[in-house]
Design a protein around this motif. Structure first.
Motif, PDB file in Angstrom:
ATOM      1  N   ASN A  57      26.303  -1.309   5.690  1.00 21.73           N
ATOM      2  CA  ASN A  57      26.019   0.078   5.293  1.00 21.73           C
ATOM      3  C   ASN A  57      24.847   0.654   6.075  1.00 21.73           C
ATOM      4  O   ASN A  57      24.829   1.851   6.382  1.00 21.73           O
ATOM      5  N   LEU A  58      23.873  -0.175   6.415  1.00 23.79           N
ATOM      6  CA  LEU A  58      22.757   0.289   7.239  1.00 23.79           C
ATOM      7  C   LEU A  58      23.240   0.668   8.643  1.00 23.79           C
ATOM      8  O   LEU A  58      22.789   1.670   9.208  1.00 23.79           O
ATOM      9  N   LEU A  59      24.152  -0.111   9.189  1.00 25.50           N
ATOM     10  CA  LEU A  59      24.721   0.215  10.503  1.00 25.50           C
ATOM     11  C   LEU A  59      25.512   1.521  10.446  1.00 25.50           C
ATOM     12  O   LEU A  59      25.445   2.335  11.364  1.00 25.50           O
ATOM     13  N   THR A  60      26.235   1.722   9.354  1.00 24.38           N
ATOM     14  CA  THR A  60      26.993   2.958   9.195  1.00 24.38           C
ATOM     15  C   THR A  60      26.041   4.151   9.090  1.00 24.38           C
ATOM     16  O   THR A  60      26.267   5.185   9.721  1.00 24.38           O
ATOM     17  N   ALA A  61      24.985   3.999   8.319  1.00 26.93           N
ATOM     18  CA  ALA A  61      23.985   5.068   8.211  1.00 26.93           C
ATOM     19  C   ALA A  61      23.323   5.323   9.567  1.00 26.93           C
ATOM     20  O   ALA A  61      23.058   6.477   9.932  1.00 26.93           O
ATOM     21  N   MET A  62      23.113   4.255  10.324  1.00 22.19           N
ATOM     22  CA  MET A  62      22.539   4.399  11.663  1.00 22.19           C
ATOM     23  C   MET A  62      23.475   5.209  12.562  1.00 22.19           C
ATOM     24  O   MET A  62      23.023   6.020  13.370  1.00 22.19           O
ATOM     25  N   ARG A  63      24.787   5.010  12.392  1.00 24.97           N
ATOM     26  CA  ARG A  63      25.760   5.782  13.187  1.00 24.97           C
ATOM     27  C   ARG A  63      25.631   7.271  12.888  1.00 24.97           C
ATOM     28  O   ARG A  63      25.712   8.092  13.795  1.00 24.97           O
ATOM     29  N   ILE A  64      25.415   7.621  11.643  1.00 26.74           N
ATOM     30  CA  ILE A  64      25.228   9.029  11.281  1.00 26.74           C
ATOM     31  C   ILE A  64      23.969   9.576  11.950  1.00 26.74           C
ATOM     32  O   ILE A  64      23.992  10.664  12.534  1.00 26.74           O
ATOM     33  N   MET A  65      22.885   8.807  11.903  1.00 22.75           N
ATOM     34  CA  MET A  65      21.637   9.269  12.530  1.00 22.75           C
ATOM     35  C   MET A  65      21.790   9.382  14.050  1.00 22.75           C
ATOM     36  O   MET A  65      21.279  10.334  14.661  1.00 22.75           O
ATOM     37  N   LEU A  66      22.483   8.432  14.663  1.00 19.12           N
ATOM     38  CA  LEU A  66      22.714   8.502  16.108  1.00 19.12           C
ATOM     39  C   LEU A  66      23.557   9.721  16.464  1.00 19.12           C
ATOM     40  O   LEU A  66      23.316  10.381  17.484  1.00 19.12           O
ATOM     41  N   ALA A  67      24.549  10.018  15.621  1.00 17.98           N
ATOM     42  CA  ALA A  67      25.389  11.195  15.870  1.00 17.98           C
ATOM     43  C   ALA A  67      24.554  12.465  15.819  1.00 17.98           C
ATOM     44  O   ALA A  67      24.711  13.349  16.669  1.00 17.98           O
ATOM     45  N   VAL A  68      23.665  12.549  14.844  1.00 18.41           N
ATOM     46  CA  VAL A  68      22.785  13.720  14.757  1.00 18.41           C
ATOM     47  C   VAL A  68      21.890  13.789  15.996  1.00 18.41           C
ATOM     48  O   VAL A  68      21.666  14.867  16.551  1.00 18.41           O
ATOM     49  N   LEU A  69      21.419  12.658  16.462  1.00 17.89           N
ATOM     50  CA  LEU A  69      20.598  12.615  17.674  1.00 17.89           C
ATOM     51  C   LEU A  69      21.369  13.182  18.872  1.00 17.89           C
ATOM     52  O   LEU A  69      20.785  13.834  19.744  1.00 17.89           O
ATOM     53  N   LEU A  70      22.681  12.963  18.917  1.00 19.29           N
ATOM     54  CA  LEU A  70      23.503  13.485  20.014  1.00 19.29           C
ATOM     55  C   LEU A  70      23.442  15.010  20.114  1.00 19.29           C
ATOM     56  O   LEU A  70      23.707  15.567  21.177  1.00 19.29           O
ATOM     57  N   LEU A  71      23.094  15.653  19.023  1.00 14.38           N
ATOM     58  CA  LEU A  71      22.978  17.107  19.044  1.00 14.38           C
ATOM     59  C   LEU A  71      21.831  17.584  19.936  1.00 14.38           C
ATOM     60  O   LEU A  71      21.820  18.722  20.386  1.00 14.38           O
ATOM     61  N   PHE A  72      20.871  16.700  20.194  1.00 12.62           N
ATOM     62  CA  PHE A  72      19.658  17.083  20.907  1.00 12.62           C
ATOM     63  C   PHE A  72      19.539  16.479  22.308  1.00 12.62           C
ATOM     64  O   PHE A  72      18.539  16.686  22.977  1.00 12.62           O
ATOM     65  N   VAL A  80      23.747   6.664  23.862  1.00 12.68           N
ATOM     66  CA  VAL A  80      23.648   6.852  22.407  1.00 12.68           C
ATOM     67  C   VAL A  80      25.049   6.884  21.800  1.00 12.68           C
ATOM     68  O   VAL A  80      25.293   6.303  20.741  1.00 12.68           O
ATOM     69  N   TYR A  81      25.965   7.533  22.509  1.00 10.44           N
ATOM     70  CA  TYR A  81      27.349   7.579  22.038  1.00 10.44           C
ATOM     71  C   TYR A  81      27.951   6.174  21.959  1.00 10.44           C
ATOM     72  O   TYR A  81      28.631   5.834  20.982  1.00 10.44           O
ATOM     73  N   LEU A  82      27.693   5.345  22.974  1.00 10.59           N
ATOM     74  CA  LEU A  82      28.189   3.969  22.955  1.00 10.59           C
ATOM     75  C   LEU A  82      27.576   3.185  21.795  1.00 10.59           C
ATOM     76  O   LEU A  82      28.252   2.349  21.183  1.00 10.59           O
ATOM     77  N   LEU A  83      26.325   3.464  21.459  1.00 11.95           N
ATOM     78  CA  LEU A  83      25.707   2.835  20.285  1.00 11.95           C
ATOM     79  C   LEU A  83      26.423   3.258  19.002  1.00 11.95           C
ATOM     80  O   LEU A  83      26.594   2.444  18.086  1.00 11.95           O
ATOM     81  N   CYS A  84      26.850   4.517  18.937  1.00 13.72           N
ATOM     82  CA  CYS A  84      27.644   4.969  17.785  1.00 13.72           C
ATOM     83  C   CYS A  84      28.912   4.127  17.663  1.00 13.72           C
ATOM     84  O   CYS A  84      29.272   3.674  16.569  1.00 13.72           O
ATOM     85  N   GLY A  85      29.566   3.922  18.789  1.00 13.76           N
ATOM     86  CA  GLY A  85      30.791   3.117  18.785  1.00 13.76           C
ATOM     87  C   GLY A  85      30.533   1.672  18.405  1.00 13.76           C
ATOM     88  O   GLY A  85      31.302   1.069  17.642  1.00 13.76           O
ATOM     89  N   LEU A  86      29.444   1.111  18.905  1.00 14.65           N
ATOM     90  CA  LEU A  86      29.107  -0.269  18.586  1.00 14.65           C
ATOM     91  C   LEU A  86      28.835  -0.438  17.097  1.00 14.65           C
ATOM     92  O   LEU A  86      29.312  -1.386  16.469  1.00 14.65           O
ATOM     93  N   THR A  87      28.091   0.497  16.499  1.00 12.35           N
ATOM     94  CA  THR A  87      27.832   0.397  15.061  1.00 12.35           C
ATOM     95  C   THR A  87      29.115   0.557  14.256  1.00 12.35           C
ATOM     96  O   THR A  87      29.261  -0.067  13.206  1.00 12.35           O
ATOM     97  N   ASP A  88      30.048   1.361  14.761  1.00  6.13           N
ATOM     98  CA  ASP A  88      31.333   1.539  14.071  1.00  6.13           C
ATOM     99  C   ASP A  88      32.109   0.232  14.044  1.00  6.13           C
ATOM    100  O   ASP A  88      32.696  -0.140  13.022  1.00  6.13           O
ATOM    101  N   VAL A  89      32.119  -0.475  15.154  1.00  6.33           N
ATOM    102  CA  VAL A  89      32.833  -1.752  15.222  1.00  6.33           C
ATOM    103  C   VAL A  89      32.121  -2.804  14.372  1.00  6.33           C
ATOM    104  O   VAL A  89      32.756  -3.522  13.599  1.00  6.33           O
TER     105      VAL A  89
END
Length: 182
Positions: A6-21, A32-41
């Motif tokens: 669940n922490l990794l999933t929450a991290m994916r949300i924060m990384l996605a928000v970071l992509l906005l900037f 950062v996008y690849l990190l989103c994918g890694l946390t998803d897996v």
């Protein structure tokens, strides 16, 4: 270890928000996008590996997937510069997905998305799309992605309309078993 998925999933949300900037589609954006994918897996794999799957985790994962997709749509829209037909197609896919979620809510009291093979394949194609956009700028890739997304959205809506009970892990419209097995 129990909370790590669940922490990794929450991290994916924060990384996605970071992509906005972060400027897209530059190297930092892609990292950062690849990190989103890694946390998803990793979140799903760890939850299954350590038997810590939960309803909260499944809902959080669906929410994270939605946030990542919405951020990508927002950030890549100016780069893709879609025509009206593509926008109508994407809006139709979104309407089908929300229709399925609303159907699940009305029928089963659960607002969620299914983990079908079609949805997983769509997610995989969606994951690789920004990378292909940088490399090819091809409209063929987006057409393939939208076709698969449409088929998986229609399948999900059909499942929600015909299922006897809520099963977020149902693998396809043809699956009947407890865990979505044929």
């Amino acid at each position: 270890m129990k909370r790590l998925p669940n922490l990794l999933t929450a991290m994916r949300i924060m990384l996605a928000v970071l992509l906005l900037f972060i400027p897209a589609p530059g190297g930092v954006f892609l990292c950062v996008y690849l990190l989103c994918g890694l946390t998803d897996v990793l979140d799903g794999w760890l939850a299954r590996r350590y038997h810590t799957e939960s309803r909260l985790g499944a809902h959080l994962d669906s929410a994270a997937d939605f946030v990542v997709a919405a951020v990508l749509l927002w950030r890549l829209y100016p780069i893709v510069a879609p025509d009206a037909m593509l926008m109508i197609w994407v809006a139709t896919i979104a309407a089908l997905r929300f229709g399925a979620a609303i159907t699940a809510s009305l029928r089963f009291g659960v607002l969620g998305f299914l983990h079908t093979y079609g949805n997983k394949f769509t997610g995989l194609l969606l994951f690789f799309y920004p990378l292909s956009l940088v490399l090819t700028r091809s409209t063929t890739v987006i057409a393939i992605l939208c076709t698969v997304a449409t088929l998986s959205a229609v399948e999900e809506l059909a499942i929600e309309l015909t299922a006897a009970q809520w099963n977020p892990d149902r693998k396809s419209i043809f699956a009947r078993g407890k865990n979505g097995a044929l």
